[in-house]
Every structure is written in structure tokens, then in C-alpha cells.
Design a protein around this motif. Structure first.
Motif, PDB file in Angstrom:
ATOM      1  N   SER A  61     -15.022  33.400  28.984  1.00  0.00           N
ATOM      2  CA  SER A  61     -16.437  33.216  28.663  1.00  0.00           C
ATOM      3  C   SER A  61     -16.532  32.619  27.273  1.00  0.00           C
ATOM      4  O   SER A  61     -15.598  32.726  26.466  1.00  0.00           O
ATOM      5  CB  SER A  61     -17.198  34.541  28.729  1.00  0.00           C
ATOM      6  OG  SER A  61     -16.785  35.404  27.687  1.00  0.00           O
TER       7      SER A  61
ATOM      8  N   ASP B 198     -18.148  32.702  48.418  1.00  0.00           N
ATOM      9  CA  ASP B 198     -19.466  32.784  47.773  1.00  0.00           C
ATOM     10  C   ASP B 198     -20.490  31.999  48.586  1.00  0.00           C
ATOM     11  O   ASP B 198     -20.440  30.767  48.632  1.00  0.00           O
ATOM     12  CB  ASP B 198     -19.368  32.214  46.355  1.00  0.00           C
ATOM     13  CG  ASP B 198     -20.671  32.355  45.581  1.00  0.00           C
ATOM     14  OD1 ASP B 198     -21.649  32.899  46.138  1.00  0.00           O
ATOM     15  OD2 ASP B 198     -20.709  31.926  44.413  1.00  0.00           O
TER      16      ASP B 198
ATOM     17  N   TYR C 217     -25.720  25.265  39.590  1.00  0.00           N
ATOM     18  CA  TYR C 217     -25.061  26.552  39.834  1.00  0.00           C
ATOM     19  C   TYR C 217     -23.892  26.752  38.870  1.00  0.00           C
ATOM     20  O   TYR C 217     -23.639  27.866  38.399  1.00  0.00           O
ATOM     21  CB  TYR C 217     -24.593  26.622  41.284  1.00  0.00           C
ATOM     22  CG  TYR C 217     -24.084  27.974  41.706  1.00  0.00           C
ATOM     23  CD1 TYR C 217     -24.805  29.138  41.416  1.00  0.00           C
ATOM     24  CD2 TYR C 217     -22.887  28.106  42.401  1.00  0.00           C
ATOM     25  CE1 TYR C 217     -24.334  30.392  41.803  1.00  0.00           C
ATOM     26  CE2 TYR C 217     -22.416  29.344  42.803  1.00  0.00           C
ATOM     27  CZ  TYR C 217     -23.148  30.484  42.497  1.00  0.00           C
ATOM     28  OH  TYR C 217     -22.689  31.719  42.881  1.00  0.00           O
TER      29      TYR C 217
ATOM     30  N   GLN D 149     -25.443  27.804  35.622  1.00  0.00           N
ATOM     31  CA  GLN D 149     -25.859  29.206  35.644  1.00  0.00           C
ATOM     32  C   GLN D 149     -24.681  30.142  35.401  1.00  0.00           C
ATOM     33  O   GLN D 149     -24.780  31.081  34.595  1.00  0.00           O
ATOM     34  CB  GLN D 149     -26.501  29.535  36.987  1.00  0.00           C
ATOM     35  CG  GLN D 149     -27.929  29.048  37.145  1.00  0.00           C
ATOM     36  CD  GLN D 149     -28.553  29.538  38.433  1.00  0.00           C
ATOM     37  OE1 GLN D 149     -27.910  29.524  39.484  1.00  0.00           O
ATOM     38  NE2 GLN D 149     -29.800  29.958  38.368  1.00  0.00           N
ATOM     39  N   ASN D 150     -23.575  29.898  36.079  1.00  0.00           N
ATOM     40  CA  ASN D 150     -22.417  30.777  35.927  1.00  0.00           C
ATOM     41  C   ASN D 150     -21.787  30.655  34.548  1.00  0.00           C
ATOM     42  O   ASN D 150     -21.365  31.660  33.968  1.00  0.00           O
ATOM     43  CB  ASN D 150     -21.380  30.470  37.012  1.00  0.00           C
ATOM     44  CG  ASN D 150     -21.723  31.096  38.335  1.00  0.00           C
ATOM     45  OD1 ASN D 150     -21.403  32.256  38.601  1.00  0.00           O
ATOM     46  ND2 ASN D 150     -22.408  30.347  39.187  1.00  0.00           N
TER      47      ASN D 150
ATOM     48  N   PHE E  98     -24.627  33.421  33.075  1.00  0.00           N
ATOM     49  CA  PHE E  98     -23.877  34.609  33.489  1.00  0.00           C
ATOM     50  C   PHE E  98     -22.601  34.812  32.687  1.00  0.00           C
ATOM     51  O   PHE E  98     -21.890  35.793  32.899  1.00  0.00           O
ATOM     52  CB  PHE E  98     -23.522  34.514  34.977  1.00  0.00           C
ATOM     53  CG  PHE E  98     -24.706  34.253  35.874  1.00  0.00           C
ATOM     54  CD1 PHE E  98     -25.986  34.672  35.520  1.00  0.00           C
ATOM     55  CD2 PHE E  98     -24.552  33.564  37.071  1.00  0.00           C
ATOM     56  CE1 PHE E  98     -27.071  34.427  36.343  1.00  0.00           C
ATOM     57  CE2 PHE E  98     -25.632  33.319  37.904  1.00  0.00           C
ATOM     58  CZ  PHE E  98     -26.902  33.742  37.536  1.00  0.00           C
TER      59      PHE E  98
ATOM     60  N   ASP F 212     -19.720  33.438  32.817  1.00  0.00           N
ATOM     61  CA  ASP F 212     -18.502  33.448  33.645  1.00  0.00           C
ATOM     62  C   ASP F 212     -17.956  32.024  33.678  1.00  0.00           C
ATOM     63  O   ASP F 212     -17.986  31.337  34.698  1.00  0.00           O
ATOM     64  CB  ASP F 212     -18.824  33.954  35.045  1.00  0.00           C
ATOM     65  CG  ASP F 212     -17.573  34.291  35.834  1.00  0.00           C
ATOM     66  OD1 ASP F 212     -16.462  33.997  35.334  1.00  0.00           O
ATOM     67  OD2 ASP F 212     -17.685  34.834  36.952  1.00  0.00           O
TER      68      ASP F 212
ATOM     69  N   TYR G 286     -15.176  30.997  36.307  1.00  0.00           N
ATOM     70  CA  TYR G 286     -15.648  30.677  37.651  1.00  0.00           C
ATOM     71  C   TYR G 286     -16.343  29.325  37.664  1.00  0.00           C
ATOM     72  O   TYR G 286     -16.181  28.531  38.601  1.00  0.00           O
ATOM     73  CB  TYR G 286     -16.596  31.778  38.121  1.00  0.00           C
ATOM     74  CG  TYR G 286     -17.042  31.643  39.555  1.00  0.00           C
ATOM     75  CD1 TYR G 286     -16.139  31.340  40.566  1.00  0.00           C
ATOM     76  CD2 TYR G 286     -18.373  31.814  39.912  1.00  0.00           C
ATOM     77  CE1 TYR G 286     -16.537  31.219  41.884  1.00  0.00           C
ATOM     78  CE2 TYR G 286     -18.787  31.698  41.235  1.00  0.00           C
ATOM     79  CZ  TYR G 286     -17.871  31.394  42.207  1.00  0.00           C
ATOM     80  OH  TYR G 286     -18.269  31.271  43.512  1.00  0.00           O
ATOM     81  N   ALA G 287     -17.113  29.028  36.611  1.00  0.00           N
ATOM     82  CA  ALA G 287     -17.762  27.721  36.502  1.00  0.00           C
ATOM     83  C   ALA G 287     -16.729  26.605  36.420  1.00  0.00           C
ATOM     84  O   ALA G 287     -16.900  25.536  37.016  1.00  0.00           O
ATOM     85  CB  ALA G 287     -18.674  27.696  35.272  1.00  0.00           C
TER      86      ALA G 287
END
Length: 306
Positions: A57, A77, A264, A267-268, A272, A274, A277-278
Motif C-alpha cells: 500500500s 472477484d 476499479y 479504487q483498490n 482501499f 490495496d 491488488y491494483a
């Protein structure tokens, strides 16, 4: 020793030929672009691939090594698959519509006169306009109560339309805005390709009695394949990367109807926290774009020379 030196000088001169000197000069001009790509393109891609293998992060930095867990999570997901579906729907709607309209405009405005020059400038103006400003203005135009478009609709007795708050219309509203925004770019590229086609082909076709449609199918399209390949590939890549209109106008809504893959990822990564994951989703998106671009270039390549 003097004889050896005398033989070495001609050999050096033969090695440093005019052709190699030209290549060296060309390389000096290319080096800044290569450095730019390495620093701002390739190194971030490698960093994203590395980040996708860690819990990462922006605030906490690198954490535990997780290997391919982010990719496994991505495959499971449903929101990721929904965002990918929305992105594909956006691309397959926008790109063909934009290319078809830009082709028609290029054919119509290829002639040289003052009227055509003014219209070309007007169509190209949105291309150089700020996408943020354009998105805000179109968002106001789409407003249900105060928007310009709904004012025109109600003035002719039709009911108001909720463009960006209706899940069935929100993505189409963004497509219309982006086609208007980017059609000038495709039009200019296609016009340049049209001007490169020799007139003698059309003159020979007219002598043989070919109609305008037959000339378009038999001459214009085959000789524009390379230009069309460039336009199709670049517009597909740009469309896959759409973000600002979604962020400005809909925030991915309503009901995730406009949540494209890049939104999306944003956002991650930023909301968020993360980023690993992004980064994994970014890596897969890059792989998808590479495959799609390779297929498009394979299908649209041309061996025609003129």
C-alpha cells in the motif's frame, strides 16, 4: 611502427563509414525518447509487476510476500469481471462508432476549401480541450432537471431522460461524449491517409465505370488498411484506459454500470489502499491490451504498396 600506423588509419576510416555515422547521429536523437520510455514506461511496468506479488500500500509500503495470491483473488472477484465486462462493452461500442463517423467526416472534408477548413478546426477543437473540463460540461448538459439536453427534449413535448443516473443509459452517455471528444483525432489521421492515395487510381476506376461505393471498397479501404490499423489500435488502447469521465460524471455508478477496469484499479489502489491488488489488475490489463493489439495488427496488416 610507422607502417603499422599507416595501415591502421585506413582501417579505422573504413570502419567509421558515412552510413555508420548517420546511424550514430540518429541514435543520439532517439536516446531521449528511449530514456523517457525506460524511466516513465518500462520501469513502472516492472515495478507494478513486482508490487503485484506483495502486500503493498502507499502508506504502509511493502509487506508480506504473497506470490500469485492477488491474481487468484482477481479471478474469483465478481466486481473485477463486471468492470472488465463494462470496459469491453465500452470499447466495442465506442471504437467502431468513432471510426465509422470519422471515416465519413474525412471523406466529406478531404476537399480543400474554406468551409472544410473551418469545419475541420471545429471538429478537432475538442481533441485539444481538457478532458476534465469536457466531462464537467457534459455532466451539466446531461442533468435531469437543469441540463441543456433535457431542456431541448422537454421543449418538444418529450419526457426528461436521466442519462447518467440510469444504469441502462449511463455508459452510452459516456460513449457519446468521448466519441465527440476524440473523433477529430481519428478524422485527421484518416484524412492524411486519404491524401496519400494517388488520384490516378480513382481516375482509372471512373474510366472503367466504377461507382463511388465501388471505388471506396476497391481502392480507398484497401489502401487505408495501414492507417486504419493505427487508428483502431490506438483508439482501442485509449478506450481501455478511460477513467476521467467515469471519475468526474458517475463515480462508477449507477449500480456499477460504468465501473470500468481503470476506475476499479483506482479504487483498490488509492481508496482501499490495496496497491498490490491494483497492480495485479493493471498487469493483467496490460497483457489483455498486448494480445488485443497484436490480433488487430495481424488482421489489419496490408501488403499493398502504392
Amino acid at each position: 611502427m610507422s607502417a603499422v600506423a599507416a595501415q591502421a588509419i585506413p582501417q579505422t576510416r573504413r570502419w567509421w563509414t558515412t552510413r555508420r555515422r548517420g546511424h550514430a547521429i540518429a541514435l543520439l536523437f532517439v536516446i531521449p525518447a528511449l530514456v523517457n520510455f525506460a524511466v516513465f514506461r518500462y520501469l513502472p511496468i516492472l515495478a507494478a509487476i513486482r508490487s503485484s506479488l506483495w502486500q503493498y500500500s502507499l502508506l504502509g509500503g511493502y509487506g508480506q510476500f504473497i506470490g500469485l495470491q492477488a491474481y487468484i483473488r482477481m479471478l474469483q472477484d465478481p466486481i473485477f469481471w463486471k468492470s472488465l465486462q463494462v470496459t469491453v462493452a465500452y470499447v466495442v461500442t465506442k471504437v467502431p462508432a468513432q471510426i465509422a463517423l470519422s471515416m465519413g467526416l474525412a471523406l466529406f472534408l478531404a476537399r480543400e476549401n474554406r468551409f472544410a477548413a473551418v469545419v475541420r478546426s471545429a471538429i478537432f477543437a475538442p481533441v485539444v480541450s481538457s478532458i476534465v473540463v469536457v466531462s464537467v460540461i457534459w455532466g451539466l448538459m446531461y442533468h435531469v432537471q437543469l441540463g441543456l439536453i433535457n431542456s431541448i427534449i422537454t421543449s418538444v413535448g418529450l419526457p426528461r431522460i436521466a442519462f447518467i443516473s440510469n444504469p441502462d443509459l449511463a455508459l452510452a452517455a459516456i460513449v457519446i461524449m468521448m466519441v465527440w471528444k476524440e473523433i477529430g483525432f481519428s478524422m485527421i489521421i484518416l484524412m492524411a491517409g486519404l491524401k496519400g492515395i494517388p488520384d490516378m487510381f480513382y481516375e482509372a476506376a471512373r474510366i472503367d465505370g466504377a461507382s463511388g461505393w465501388q471505388q471506396f471498397l476497391g481502392i480507398t479501404l484497401p489502401l487505408l488498411r495501414r492507417v486504419l490499423m493505427f487508428v483502431v489500435v490506438t483508439q482501442t488502447i485509449f478506450s481501455f484506459q478511460v477513467f476521467v469521465p467515469v471519475y468526474t460524471m458517475t463515480h462508477g455508478g449507477p449500480l456499477d454500470a460504468t465501473k470500468v477496469i481503470v476506475y476499479y484499479i483506482y479504487q483498490n489502489g488509492f481508496l482501499f489502499q490495496d496497491m498490490g491488488y491494483a497492480a495485479a489488475m493493471s498487469t493483467l490489463t496490460l497483457a489483455i491490451l498486448l494480445v488485443v493489439s497484436a490480433v488487430q495488427m495481424r488482421l489489419l496488416r496490408s501488403e499493398v504498396e502504392y
